[in-house]
Design an enzyme around this catalytic site. Structure first.
Site, PDB file in Angstrom:
ATOM      1  CG  HIS A 168      -1.888  -1.090   1.328  1.00  0.00           C
ATOM      2  ND1 HIS A 168      -2.774  -1.389   0.320  1.00  0.00           N
ATOM      3  CD2 HIS A 168      -2.116  -2.008   2.320  1.00  0.00           C
ATOM      4  CE1 HIS A 168      -3.514  -2.445   0.695  1.00  0.00           C
ATOM      5  NE2 HIS A 168      -3.132  -2.839   1.889  1.00  0.00           N
TER       6      HIS A 168
HETATM    7 ZN   LIG Z   1      -3.833  -7.085   3.763  1.00  0.00          ZN
END
Ligand SMILES: [Zn+2]
Length: 378
Positions: free
Chosen positions: A139
């Site tokens: 992320h």
């Molecule tokens: Zn995850």
């Protein structure tokens, strides 16, 4: 480089002791030891020839800023040095908010993950298999932290391969959360084809089936309760054919273990057999394979899953019972959640889960159909 083992001969394991006592804080889902549990388990099972173990180096600033903003990197270093964050850095770089706390190794730990993953990619220049479970922070954004990730080591690894001249790469992400940072980093780059399997309707709420990132991505948002049978269908009908079609020079596999049934942060129902079977399938599809970790918030199930991945990569059969030493590793863990107060015996005495087969729901079949359509009109 000459002292490093050759991953074409046998798989190489890249680890680091930095993960052992590092925690995001007692109440954070990443309060738990994961990489050290995996490393301890494979040693305790007798599965690690120490000549195949490589210590992850800490990535230097120049390699990190191949993707990340230098100001952001300096902010991480400041946060580590002062163990605090200014209002300005917090607002601009999302450090100290949204699950991205200031913690003791806030620069060194992600820089070690990045260093390990970039080394894994360099080591596979001529082929081979490297397992680097400390990587997988999918992320991370160029100039901000996101979803417990500060740097994006998969992106840095993939850039290492691109810089070496590879131009047909597949990134496959099994984490319960969409691999948004990696998909976005290569949105306009046909050299990296990204595939993400993740739980529909879960944070970061991206990765719909019709999102192809300009053509070079596929997303498989699976419904809650996704079982081993459904995962097998997606693997055989979507994932493996898509990879074969591309004849990749290299595959980067993110094995976030939060899609396992007992994970506290997602609602999927895979057993670790689903991960191991996918690793086994994918390994045969390219001459270079780097396997990293990712999410996973139950230390027992993450450690057992990732240790088993190392066994699969080495063609070691997983015995039905843990060795006494491996059982001790598992019994020594603590897990500060309801399920951790009275863990089932099988979390100590086995590595392989019972398979979690089940019906293949119509929505999973139509997901497979949609993802394999040539074009998305109608
Ligand atoms: Zn995850």
């Amino acid at each position: 480089m000459s002292a490093l083992p050759d991953p074409r001969e046998r798989p190489v394991y890249i680890g680091s002791e930095i993960y052992r006592r590092s925690t995001y804080g007692p109440k954070h889902p990443l309060a738990i030891p994961r990489v050290s549990t995996c490393t301890d388990l494979i040693r305790a099972m007798g599965w690690l020839d120490e000549s195949r173990f490589v210590e992850a180096p800490i990535a230097d600033d120049a390699s990190i800023t191949r993707f990340h903003d230098p100001d952001y990197l300096q902010a991480l270093k400041r946060a580590e040095a002062t163990q605090s964050v200014s209002e300005a850095d917090r607002a601009r770089f999302r450090i100290g908010v949204e699950g991205n706390p200031v913690y003791r190794e806030i620069h060194r730990r992600p820089a070690t993950s990045a260093g390990g993953v970039m080394l894994a990619c360099r080591m596979t220049a001529r082929g081979g298999v490297v397992h680097c479970p400390g990587g997988g922070t999918h992320h991370g954004r160029p100039a901000r932290a996101s979803g417990f990730c500060y740097l994006n080591d998969p992106v840095l690894g993939l850039l290492t391969w691109l810089d070496m001249g590879l131009d047909r790469i597949v990134y496959l992400d099994l984490d319960a959360h969409h691999g948004d940072g990696v998909q976005d980093a290569f949105h306009d780059d046909p050299r990296v084809f990204t595939i993400s399997v993740h739980e529909a309707g879960r944070w970061p709420f991206t990765g719909a089936v019709d999102d192809r990132a300009g053509g070079d991505a596929r997303n498989l948002p699976v419904p809650q309760g996704c079982n081993d049978s459904e995962m097998r269908l997606l693997r055989d009908r979507v994932i493996a054919p898509l990879i074969r079609e591309r004849r990749p020079q290299a595959i980067f596999l993110q094995t976030g273990a939060d899609a396992l049934e007992e994970d506290p942060l997602a609602r999927l129902s895979l057993s670790n057999n689903a991960y191991w079977d996918t690793v086994s399938t994918v390994r045969a599809l390219a001459p270079r394979l780097v396997v990293v970790g990712g999410g996973g918030y139950n230390p027992y199930t993450v450690g057992r899953c990732w240790a088993g991945i190392w066994a699969v990569l080495n063609d070691i059969p997983v015995p039905s019972r843990t060795t006494p030493a491996a059982e001790r590793v598992l019994r020594a863990l603590t897990y500060n959640r309801a399920a951790g107060r009275n863990p089932p015996e099988r979390w100590f005495t086995t590595l392989r889960d019972e398979p979690r087969e089940g019906p293949v729901r119509d929505e999973v079949r139509s997901l497979a159909d949609r993802a394999t359509k040539e074009t998305l009109d109608a």
